[in-house]
Scaffold this motif. Structure first.
Motif, PDB file in Angstrom:
ATOM      1  N   TRP A 285       2.284 -15.785   0.174  1.00 13.13           N
ATOM      2  CA  TRP A 285       1.706 -14.599   0.048  1.00 13.13           C
ATOM      3  C   TRP A 285       2.624 -13.414   0.151  1.00 13.13           C
ATOM      4  CZ3 TRP A 285      -2.475 -13.643  -2.291  1.00 13.13           C
ATOM      5  CH2 TRP A 285      -3.547 -14.305  -2.538  1.00 13.13           C
ATOM      6  N   VAL A 286       3.350 -13.731   1.111  1.00  8.84           N
ATOM      7  CA  VAL A 286       4.459 -12.761   1.536  1.00  8.84           C
ATOM      8  C   VAL A 286       5.365 -12.508   0.229  1.00  8.84           C
ATOM      9  CG1 VAL A 286       6.632 -11.989   2.813  1.00  8.84           C
ATOM     10  CG2 VAL A 286       4.391 -12.889   4.027  1.00  8.84           C
TER      11      VAL A 286
ATOM     12  N   CYS B  17       0.729  -1.300  -0.028  1.00 10.86           N
ATOM     13  CA  CYS B  17      -0.005  -0.031  -0.030  1.00 10.86           C
ATOM     14  C   CYS B  17       0.840   1.392   0.076  1.00 10.86           C
ATOM     15  CB  CYS B  17      -1.058  -0.058   1.235  1.00 10.86           C
ATOM     16  SG  CYS B  17      -2.351  -1.359   1.179  1.00 10.86           S
ATOM     17  N   ARG B  18       1.946   1.082   0.568  1.00 16.26           N
ATOM     18  CA  ARG B  18       2.864   2.453   0.685  1.00 16.26           C
ATOM     19  C   ARG B  18       3.638   2.580  -0.900  1.00 16.26           C
ATOM     20  NH1 ARG B  18       5.777   0.702   6.386  1.00 16.26           N
ATOM     21  NH2 ARG B  18       4.457   1.712   7.835  1.00 16.26           N
ATOM     22  N   ALA B  19       3.652   1.572  -1.320  1.00 15.60           N
ATOM     23  CA  ALA B  19       4.253   1.711  -2.668  1.00 15.60           C
ATOM     24  C   ALA B  19       3.160   2.208  -3.590  1.00 15.60           C
ATOM     25  CB  ALA B  19       4.772   0.362  -3.165  1.00 15.60           C
ATOM     26  N   VAL B  20       2.068   1.812  -3.338  1.00 14.47           N
ATOM     27  CA  VAL B  20       1.014   2.257  -4.413  1.00 14.47           C
ATOM     28  C   VAL B  20       0.748   3.629  -3.982  1.00 14.47           C
ATOM     29  CG1 VAL B  20      -1.609   2.069  -4.840  1.00 14.47           C
ATOM     30  CG2 VAL B  20       0.054   0.131  -4.647  1.00 14.47           C
ATOM     31  N   LYS B  21       0.952   4.090  -2.849  1.00  9.09           N
ATOM     32  CA  LYS B  21       0.419   5.497  -2.572  1.00  9.09           C
ATOM     33  C   LYS B  21       1.718   6.423  -3.301  1.00  9.09           C
ATOM     34  CE  LYS B  21      -0.362   8.404   1.407  1.00  9.09           C
ATOM     35  NZ  LYS B  21      -0.355   8.726   2.817  1.00  9.09           N
ATOM     36  N   THR B  22       2.901   6.183  -3.044  1.00  9.81           N
ATOM     37  CA  THR B  22       4.139   6.740  -3.566  1.00  9.81           C
ATOM     38  C   THR B  22       3.804   6.947  -5.130  1.00  9.81           C
ATOM     39  OG1 THR B  22       5.232   6.135  -1.596  1.00  9.81           O
ATOM     40  CG2 THR B  22       6.609   7.109  -3.427  1.00  9.81           C
TER      41      THR B  22
ATOM     42  N   GLY C 128       5.061  -7.995  -5.934  1.00 10.34           N
ATOM     43  CA  GLY C 128       3.981  -6.800  -6.340  1.00 10.34           C
ATOM     44  C   GLY C 128       4.486  -5.364  -6.091  1.00 10.34           C
ATOM     45  N   THR C 129       4.889  -5.515  -4.828  1.00 11.72           N
ATOM     46  CA  THR C 129       5.579  -3.873  -4.069  1.00 11.72           C
ATOM     47  C   THR C 129       6.855  -3.542  -4.977  1.00 11.72           C
ATOM     48  OG1 THR C 129       4.660  -4.599  -2.099  1.00 11.72           O
ATOM     49  CG2 THR C 129       6.351  -3.004  -2.147  1.00 11.72           C
ATOM     50  N   ASP C 130       7.857  -4.621  -5.298  1.00 14.79           N
ATOM     51  CA  ASP C 130       8.925  -4.343  -6.028  1.00 14.79           C
ATOM     52  C   ASP C 130       8.679  -3.639  -7.262  1.00 14.79           C
ATOM     53  OD1 ASP C 130      10.598  -4.718  -3.668  1.00 14.79           O
ATOM     54  OD2 ASP C 130      11.182  -6.730  -4.479  1.00 14.79           O
ATOM     55  N   MET C 131       7.741  -4.561  -7.909  1.00  8.65           N
ATOM     56  CA  MET C 131       7.065  -4.004  -9.310  1.00  8.65           C
ATOM     57  C   MET C 131       6.723  -2.660  -9.557  1.00  8.65           C
ATOM     58  SD  MET C 131       4.607  -3.882 -12.051  1.00  8.65           S
ATOM     59  CE  MET C 131       3.044  -4.573 -11.089  1.00  8.65           C
ATOM     60  N   ILE C 132       5.745  -2.170  -8.605  1.00  5.72           N
ATOM     61  CA  ILE C 132       5.115  -0.758  -8.418  1.00  5.72           C
ATOM     62  C   ILE C 132       6.130  -0.028  -7.860  1.00  5.72           C
ATOM     63  CG2 ILE C 132       3.617   0.567  -7.023  1.00  5.72           C
ATOM     64  CD1 ILE C 132       1.780  -2.269  -7.221  1.00  5.72           C
ATOM     65  N   ARG C 133       7.168  -0.148  -7.018  1.00  2.00           N
ATOM     66  CA  ARG C 133       8.137   0.832  -6.799  1.00  2.00           C
ATOM     67  C   ARG C 133       9.188   0.930  -7.734  1.00  2.00           C
ATOM     68  NH1 ARG C 133       9.332  -0.963  -1.269  1.00  2.00           N
ATOM     69  NH2 ARG C 133       7.399   0.175  -0.553  1.00  2.00           N
TER      70      ARG C 133
ATOM     71  N   GLU D  85      -8.659  -4.407  -4.758  1.00  2.00           N
ATOM     72  CA  GLU D  85      -8.408  -5.704  -5.353  1.00  2.00           C
ATOM     73  C   GLU D  85      -7.489  -6.528  -4.720  1.00  2.00           C
ATOM     74  OE1 GLU D  85     -10.240  -6.882  -7.997  1.00  2.00           O
ATOM     75  OE2 GLU D  85     -11.518  -5.267  -7.794  1.00  2.00           O
ATOM     76  N   THR D  86      -6.287  -5.859  -4.114  1.00  2.00           N
ATOM     77  CA  THR D  86      -5.428  -6.913  -3.390  1.00  2.00           C
ATOM     78  C   THR D  86      -6.088  -7.347  -2.167  1.00  2.00           C
ATOM     79  OG1 THR D  86      -3.646  -5.628  -4.626  1.00  2.00           O
ATOM     80  CG2 THR D  86      -2.976  -7.056  -2.629  1.00  2.00           C
ATOM     81  N   ALA D  87      -6.536  -6.534  -1.391  1.00  2.00           N
ATOM     82  CA  ALA D  87      -7.194  -7.175  -0.310  1.00  2.00           C
ATOM     83  C   ALA D  87      -8.271  -8.080  -0.612  1.00  2.00           C
ATOM     84  CB  ALA D  87      -7.903  -5.945   0.356  1.00  2.00           C
ATOM     85  N   ARG D  88      -9.180  -8.084  -1.418  1.00  2.00           N
ATOM     86  CA  ARG D  88     -10.160  -8.932  -1.761  1.00  2.00           C
ATOM     87  C   ARG D  88      -9.357 -10.231  -2.347  1.00  2.00           C
ATOM     88  NH1 ARG D  88     -11.787 -10.952  -6.146  1.00  2.00           N
ATOM     89  NH2 ARG D  88     -10.555  -9.437  -7.635  1.00  2.00           N
ATOM     90  N   ALA D  89      -8.625 -10.178  -3.190  1.00  2.00           N
ATOM     91  CA  ALA D  89      -7.653 -11.450  -3.408  1.00  2.00           C
ATOM     92  C   ALA D  89      -7.116 -12.103  -2.061  1.00  2.00           C
ATOM     93  CB  ALA D  89      -6.528 -11.088  -4.471  1.00  2.00           C
TER      94      ALA D  89
END
Length: 102
Positions: free
Chosen positions: A53-54, A16-21, A60-65, A36-40
């Motif tokens: 999961w981790v 979520c932090r990476a998404v926000k930034t 996903g975090t690394d990809m977004i960041r 969508e991530t929380a739903r999954a």
């Protein structure tokens, strides 16, 4: 089913932090990615191990960041402007080693 793992929760928080930034100028995308991530996570919690999961959330975090770059259209020039959030100093290998003192 609820996810009851502190490790998964921490990985989701980092996501979520990476998404926000990365998507700071686009709150709708932020909400959509988080929802969508929380739903999954809720729907498929029992299908994967905690470690899986981790790892998925970290990936996903690394990809977004590191791999997503936002851009905006300048209406006057009709050109796009990239919004870079991190600058990486790319030196040739020999200069990088000198800078590190090796």
């Amino acid at each position: 089913m609820a996810v009851r793992s502190l490790r998964v929760a921490g990985a989701y928080r980092d996501f979520c932090r990476a998404v926000k930034t990365t998507f700071a100028a686009d709150p709708q995308i932020q909400r959509q990615l988080r929802a969508e991530t929380a739903r999954a996570l809720r729907q498929q919690a029992s299908l994967k191990s905690e470690d899986a999961w981790v790892a998925d959330l970290k990936s996903g975090t690394d990809m977004i960041r590191y791999e997503v770059i936002q851009a905006s259209l300048n209406p006057e020039t009709q050109n796009y402007r990239a919004h870079i959030t991190q600058v990486v100093d790319l030196l040739p290998p020999d200069e990088a080693l000198k800078k590190q003192g090796r």
